[in-house]
Design a protein around this motif. Structure first.
Motif, PDB file in Angstrom:
ATOM      1  N   HIS A 129       0.838  -1.201   0.000  1.00  0.00           N
ATOM      2  CA  HIS A 129       0.000   0.000   0.000  1.00  0.00           C
ATOM      3  C   HIS A 129       0.873   1.251   0.000  1.00  0.00           C
ATOM      4  O   HIS A 129       1.568   1.527   0.988  1.00  0.00           O
ATOM      5  CB  HIS A 129      -0.945   0.035   1.200  1.00  0.00           C
ATOM      6  CG  HIS A 129      -1.680   1.334   1.291  1.00  0.00           C
ATOM      7  ND1 HIS A 129      -2.624   1.708   0.374  1.00  0.00           N
ATOM      8  CD2 HIS A 129      -1.568   2.379   2.141  1.00  0.00           C
ATOM      9  CE1 HIS A 129      -3.080   2.913   0.672  1.00  0.00           C
ATOM     10  NE2 HIS A 129      -2.450   3.350   1.736  1.00  0.00           N
ATOM     11  N   HIS A 146       1.508   5.300  -2.358  1.00  0.00           N
ATOM     12  CA  HIS A 146       0.926   6.329  -3.233  1.00  0.00           C
ATOM     13  C   HIS A 146       2.030   6.955  -4.079  1.00  0.00           C
ATOM     14  O   HIS A 146       3.210   6.657  -3.894  1.00  0.00           O
ATOM     15  CB  HIS A 146       0.288   7.445  -2.393  1.00  0.00           C
ATOM     16  CG  HIS A 146      -0.760   6.978  -1.445  1.00  0.00           C
ATOM     17  ND1 HIS A 146      -2.102   7.022  -1.718  1.00  0.00           N
ATOM     18  CD2 HIS A 146      -0.661   6.437  -0.197  1.00  0.00           C
ATOM     19  CE1 HIS A 146      -2.787   6.548  -0.698  1.00  0.00           C
ATOM     20  NE2 HIS A 146      -1.934   6.182   0.245  1.00  0.00           N
ATOM     21  N   LYS A 180      -9.591  -0.324  -2.543  1.00  0.00           N
ATOM     22  CA  LYS A 180      -9.448   0.249  -1.206  1.00  0.00           C
ATOM     23  C   LYS A 180     -10.719   0.996  -0.842  1.00  0.00           C
ATOM     24  O   LYS A 180     -11.295   1.701  -1.682  1.00  0.00           O
ATOM     25  CB  LYS A 180      -8.263   1.208  -1.176  1.00  0.00           C
ATOM     26  CG  LYS A 180      -8.082   1.888   0.175  1.00  0.00           C
ATOM     27  CD  LYS A 180      -6.939   2.864   0.135  1.00  0.00           C
ATOM     28  CE  LYS A 180      -6.898   3.676   1.424  1.00  0.00           C
ATOM     29  NZ  LYS A 180      -5.992   4.812   1.307  1.00  0.00           N
ATOM     30  N   HIS A 230      -2.593   0.428   8.219  1.00  0.00           N
ATOM     31  CA  HIS A 230      -2.097   1.380   9.240  1.00  0.00           C
ATOM     32  C   HIS A 230      -2.394   0.904  10.676  1.00  0.00           C
ATOM     33  O   HIS A 230      -1.500   0.624  11.435  1.00  0.00           O
ATOM     34  CB  HIS A 230      -2.688   2.796   9.072  1.00  0.00           C
ATOM     35  CG  HIS A 230      -2.909   3.239   7.677  1.00  0.00           C
ATOM     36  ND1 HIS A 230      -1.949   3.093   6.714  1.00  0.00           N
ATOM     37  CD2 HIS A 230      -3.965   3.821   7.053  1.00  0.00           C
ATOM     38  CE1 HIS A 230      -2.404   3.566   5.567  1.00  0.00           C
ATOM     39  NE2 HIS A 230      -3.622   4.011   5.755  1.00  0.00           N
ATOM     40  N   ASP A 281       2.968   3.052   2.899  1.00  0.00           N
ATOM     41  CA  ASP A 281       2.008   4.153   2.789  1.00  0.00           C
ATOM     42  C   ASP A 281       2.710   5.451   2.434  1.00  0.00           C
ATOM     43  O   ASP A 281       2.280   6.540   2.829  1.00  0.00           O
ATOM     44  CB  ASP A 281       1.152   4.329   4.045  1.00  0.00           C
ATOM     45  CG  ASP A 281      -0.084   5.180   3.744  1.00  0.00           C
ATOM     46  OD1 ASP A 281      -0.538   5.171   2.594  1.00  0.00           O
ATOM     47  OD2 ASP A 281      -0.584   5.864   4.653  1.00  0.00           O
TER      48      ASP A 281
HETATM   49 ZN    ZN Z   1      -2.441   5.392   2.061  1.00  0.00          ZN
END
Ligand code: ZN
Length: 368
Positions: A12, A14, A162, A257, A311
């Motif tokens: 995961h 970005h 997601k 997370h 993340d």
């Molecule tokens: Zn994220």
């Protein structure tokens, strides 16, 4: 310290920004705060200190240079070289990129993959797609089928989806699949908005069940996030009803997370066969406390249910920093177990490989 941890699958992450950053804009991306507090610096955090320690050498600086020295060197190299260095140094085999939130012209998955010398896969954000569909669908009656078609089409080359229900309605979602009549009624409200924004629990559930019907792994934002996330509604235990129902389908659910609810996430990963967990974002957020955080997740979570994610968002530093902290934390935990006699060195190697890459490959069906 073991240095034989294999290449990681970052399940995961970005895009990162394609522009140079001054101190204020760098600090705005450094933590989940929008901006530094008055009269103080966000470099004076565990993550800020970890950037100075672990990222400075990638820019040819000694560890622990001052923030201004660090940012001057970053500007001198330019964002393209900075992005290249940090992605290349992360040691990734593959990455799964959430493309649903891109306000800042971020690098696309194929660009990230090329810089990381790794295979890039896409994760489709359910709510973003539903909002696009709502903006182009004439009637609420047509919405359920229009979304199903769009999801099938959009995920043809994606490895998962997601949900950001935690940011909108919260995670206390009912387990049952909503009927098309309920969805149509909720969609009518969505279509009336000039800029459609999914925040109705019925719609979140509908999107999740559509993804389950396509056998797609479903990631949930859980816990730690920016001030838009109401942490009181982001506790993974609130998802229990839905997890119970999804378990009957075999749909993999990935709790992202999780901090500060990571122990609860570990519990859910233990009791529900299809639930997985990570401590992405928080892992680099807590800097040198990363081994404690990962160890706490691994108290109850089966080692076959824990994944790595950075993340990383905005700053390329986080691809490198999260990977360094994760490798060190995992090695420390595994070495301690061997020293203690809790497991053998070959157990440690096998479990390390699962958490670093093997679990993600299995859940998302990624090539080896
Ligand atoms: Zn994220």
């Amino acid at each position: 310290m073991r240095d034989d941890i294999p290449l990681l699958v970052d399940h995961h992450c970005h895009g990162v920004v394609r522009r140079d950053l001054d101190r204020a804009s760098f600090e705005a991306l450094l933590t989940e705060a929008d901006a530094p507090p008055p009269g103080a610096s966000l470099f004076d955090t565990r993550v800020g200190l970890a950037v100075r320690r672990w990222c400075a050498p990638v820019l040819d600086l000694p560890p622990r240079v001052t923030p201004d020295e660090y940012l001057a060197r970053r500007a001198e190299l330019g964002f393209a070289e900075v992005n290249r260095r940090f992605l290349a140094s992360a040691g990734l085999a593959a990455l799964c990129v959430d493309t649903g939130f891109n306000p800042d012209a971020l690098l696309a998955p194929d660009e990230l993959g090329a810089l990381a010398n790794a295979r890039a896969h896409e994760i489709v954000r359910l709510e973003s797609l539903a909002e696009q569909v709502a903006a182009t669908t004439a009637s609420a009656d047509a919405f359920p089928d229009a979304f199903r078609e769009a999801l099938a089409d959009r995920t043809r080359n994606a490895v998962g989806v997601k949900s950001i229900a935690a940011y909108r309605a919260g995670l206390a979602l009912q387990g049952e699949r909503p009927t098309d009549r309920e969805v149509t009624a909720a969609a009518a409200g969505l279509l009336r908005q000039s800029r459609p924004r999914v925040d109705d629990p019925v719609l979140h559930r509908f999107l999740i069940w559509c993804a389950s019907d396509l056998r797609l792994p479903i990631q949930f934002h859980v816990g730690y996030g920016d001030a838009d996330a109401d942490l009181r509604r982001g506790d993974p235990l609130l998802l229990t009803d839905l997890l119970r129902e999804l378990t009957t389908t075999g749909t993999p659910v990935l709790l992202l997370h999780n901090y500060p609810f990571h122990r609860s996430a570990g519990y859910l990963a233990q009791v529900f066969p299809n639930v997985y967990a990570d401590v992405g974002l928080a892992l680099h957020g807590v800097g040198d406390r990363a081994p404690v955080l990962l160890d706490e997740l691994l108290e109850l979570a089966p080692f076959g249910k824990v994944l790595y994610s950075s993340d990383a968002y905005g700053l390329a530093e986080f691809y490198h920093l999260a990977a360094v902290l994760f490798r060190r934390a995992l090695a420390q935990i595994m070495d301690a177990g061997v020293t203690e006699g809790s497991w053998t060195p070959s157990d440690a190697s096998r479990l390390t490989e699962l958490i670093a890459a093997g679990n993600a490959r299995r859940v998302y069906g990624l090539p080896g």
